[in-house]
Design a protein around this motif. Structure first.
Motif, mmCIF file in Angstrom:
data_model
loop_
_atom_site.group_PDB
_atom_site.id
_atom_site.type_symbol
_atom_site.label_atom_id
_atom_site.label_comp_id
_atom_site.label_asym_id
_atom_site.label_seq_id
_atom_site.Cartn_x
_atom_site.Cartn_y
_atom_site.Cartn_z
ATOM 1 N N TYR A 170 -58.126 -18.152 14.308
ATOM 2 C CA TYR A 170 -56.679 -18.324 14.392
ATOM 3 C C TYR A 170 -56.261 -19.710 13.894
ATOM 4 O O TYR A 170 -55.296 -19.835 13.140
ATOM 5 N N VAL A 171 -56.981 -20.736 14.290
ATOM 6 C CA VAL A 171 -56.674 -22.098 13.860
ATOM 7 C C VAL A 171 -56.758 -22.198 12.334
ATOM 8 O O VAL A 171 -55.968 -22.899 11.705
ATOM 9 N N ARG A 172 -57.676 -21.468 11.724
ATOM 10 C CA ARG A 172 -57.809 -21.466 10.275
ATOM 11 C C ARG A 172 -56.534 -20.956 9.581
ATOM 12 O O ARG A 172 -56.244 -21.340 8.450
ATOM 13 N N GLY A 191 -50.642 -34.985 21.426
ATOM 14 C CA GLY A 191 -51.406 -34.913 20.185
ATOM 15 C C GLY A 191 -51.491 -36.248 19.473
ATOM 16 O O GLY A 191 -52.549 -36.639 18.965
ATOM 17 N N LYS A 192 -50.389 -36.955 19.454
ATOM 18 C CA LYS A 192 -50.374 -38.273 18.819
ATOM 19 C C LYS A 192 -51.269 -39.253 19.584
ATOM 20 O O LYS A 192 -51.982 -40.048 18.979
ATOM 21 N N ARG A 193 -51.223 -39.177 20.904
ATOM 22 C CA ARG A 193 -52.026 -40.076 21.733
ATOM 23 C C ARG A 193 -53.522 -39.807 21.577
ATOM 24 O O ARG A 193 -54.325 -40.732 21.552
ATOM 25 N N SER A 194 -53.903 -38.536 21.464
ATOM 26 C CA SER A 194 -55.328 -38.193 21.397
ATOM 27 C C SER A 194 -55.863 -38.116 19.972
ATOM 28 O O SER A 194 -57.067 -37.973 19.773
ATOM 29 N N GLY A 195 -54.969 -38.190 18.988
ATOM 30 C CA GLY A 195 -55.412 -38.088 17.595
ATOM 31 C C GLY A 195 -55.679 -36.662 17.160
ATOM 32 O O GLY A 195 -56.562 -36.413 16.337
ATOM 33 N N ALA A 196 -54.928 -35.725 17.703
ATOM 34 C CA ALA A 196 -55.102 -34.312 17.350
ATOM 35 C C ALA A 196 -54.891 -34.123 15.850
ATOM 36 O O ALA A 196 -53.925 -34.630 15.293
ATOM 37 N N PRO A 197 -55.795 -33.407 15.195
ATOM 38 C CA PRO A 197 -55.671 -33.216 13.753
ATOM 39 C C PRO A 197 -54.547 -32.256 13.376
ATOM 40 O O PRO A 197 -54.112 -31.438 14.186
ATOM 41 N N ALA A 211 -61.021 -27.842 5.485
ATOM 42 C CA ALA A 211 -62.214 -27.634 4.667
ATOM 43 C C ALA A 211 -63.389 -28.475 5.168
ATOM 44 O O ALA A 211 -64.548 -28.066 5.032
ATOM 45 N N LYS A 212 -63.100 -29.627 5.748
ATOM 46 C CA LYS A 212 -64.157 -30.508 6.254
ATOM 47 C C LYS A 212 -64.700 -30.064 7.610
ATOM 48 O O LYS A 212 -65.793 -30.441 7.994
ATOM 49 N N LEU A 213 -63.927 -29.281 8.351
ATOM 50 C CA LEU A 213 -64.302 -28.836 9.692
ATOM 51 C C LEU A 213 -65.043 -27.510 9.602
ATOM 52 O O LEU A 213 -64.480 -26.511 9.157
ATOM 53 N N THR A 214 -66.294 -27.487 10.025
ATOM 54 C CA THR A 214 -67.047 -26.231 10.006
ATOM 55 C C THR A 214 -66.639 -25.374 11.197
ATOM 56 O O THR A 214 -66.170 -25.886 12.220
ATOM 57 N N ASP A 215 -66.831 -24.079 11.074
ATOM 58 C CA ASP A 215 -66.563 -23.174 12.190
ATOM 59 C C ASP A 215 -67.421 -23.552 13.390
ATOM 60 O O ASP A 215 -66.955 -23.517 14.535
ATOM 61 N N GLU A 216 -68.671 -23.929 13.140
ATOM 62 C CA GLU A 216 -69.577 -24.308 14.220
ATOM 63 C C GLU A 216 -69.062 -25.541 14.964
ATOM 64 O O GLU A 216 -69.069 -25.582 16.196
ATOM 65 N N ASP A 217 -68.599 -26.546 14.230
ATOM 66 C CA ASP A 217 -68.080 -27.760 14.861
ATOM 67 C C ASP A 217 -66.801 -27.459 15.646
ATOM 68 O O ASP A 217 -66.611 -27.967 16.752
ATOM 69 N N ALA A 218 -65.941 -26.629 15.087
ATOM 70 C CA ALA A 218 -64.706 -26.248 15.784
ATOM 71 C C ALA A 218 -65.050 -25.493 17.068
ATOM 72 O O ALA A 218 -64.482 -25.760 18.130
ATOM 73 N N PHE A 219 -66.005 -24.565 16.983
ATOM 74 C CA PHE A 219 -66.441 -23.790 18.147
ATOM 75 C C PHE A 219 -66.964 -24.729 19.236
ATOM 76 O O PHE A 219 -66.569 -24.640 20.394
ATOM 77 N N LYS A 220 -67.852 -25.649 18.852
ATOM 78 C CA LYS A 220 -68.430 -26.587 19.821
ATOM 79 C C LYS A 220 -67.350 -27.471 20.443
ATOM 80 O O LYS A 220 -67.398 -27.755 21.641
ATOM 81 N N GLY A 221 -66.392 -27.909 19.638
ATOM 82 C CA GLY A 221 -65.314 -28.750 20.155
ATOM 83 C C GLY A 221 -64.479 -28.029 21.193
ATOM 84 O O GLY A 221 -64.132 -28.594 22.228
ATOM 85 N N ILE A 222 -64.170 -26.777 20.926
ATOM 86 C CA ILE A 222 -63.379 -25.987 21.871
ATOM 87 C C ILE A 222 -64.187 -25.728 23.138
ATOM 88 O O ILE A 222 -63.695 -25.882 24.252
#
Length: 106
Positions: A99-101, A42-48, A57-68
């Motif tokens: 779940y991440v929320r 996580g530290k190496r990849s910059g995991a939030p 609050a800045k991450l939309t559900d749509e962006d999270a969905f697309k990222g996954i």
């Protein structure tokens, strides 16, 4: 949008259990069991840090969905996060976003 509709038809307990299992299987190695992203990978990849409410609050559900589903790359095109669209169905990804929320509310 149809993934959200399908999710509503599933029993809440089944969705939560499946999402927690999928998080453990696919996400925890980088994002950590606690969601803080402080693992070696996580530290190496910059995991939030999913426990950070402002970040959530800045991450939309749509962006999270697309990222996954499709993974994430940095500005140089280097892979930052694996894509899980071939491992998870759209309803499973939708449940995983929900779940991440929960990490920001713990």
């Amino acid at each position: 949008m149809s993934a959200f509709i399908v999710l509503l038809a599933l029993p809440a307990g089944a969705v939560a259990a499946g999402a927690a299992e999928n998080y453990e299987r696919h996400c925890a190695k980088c994002h950590g069991k606690d969601g803080k992203g402080q693992t070696r990978l996580g530290k190496r990849s910059g995991a939030p840090d999913f426990t950070d409410a402002a970040r959530q609050a800045k991450l939309t559900d749509e962006d999270a969905f697309k990222g996954i589903k499709h993974g994430r790359r940095n500005a140089k095109g280097e892979e930052r996060m694996d894509a899980f669209g071939s491992d998870l169905t759209d309803p499973e990804i939708t449940a995983l976003v929900a779940y991440v929320r929960t990490f920001a509310r713990r």
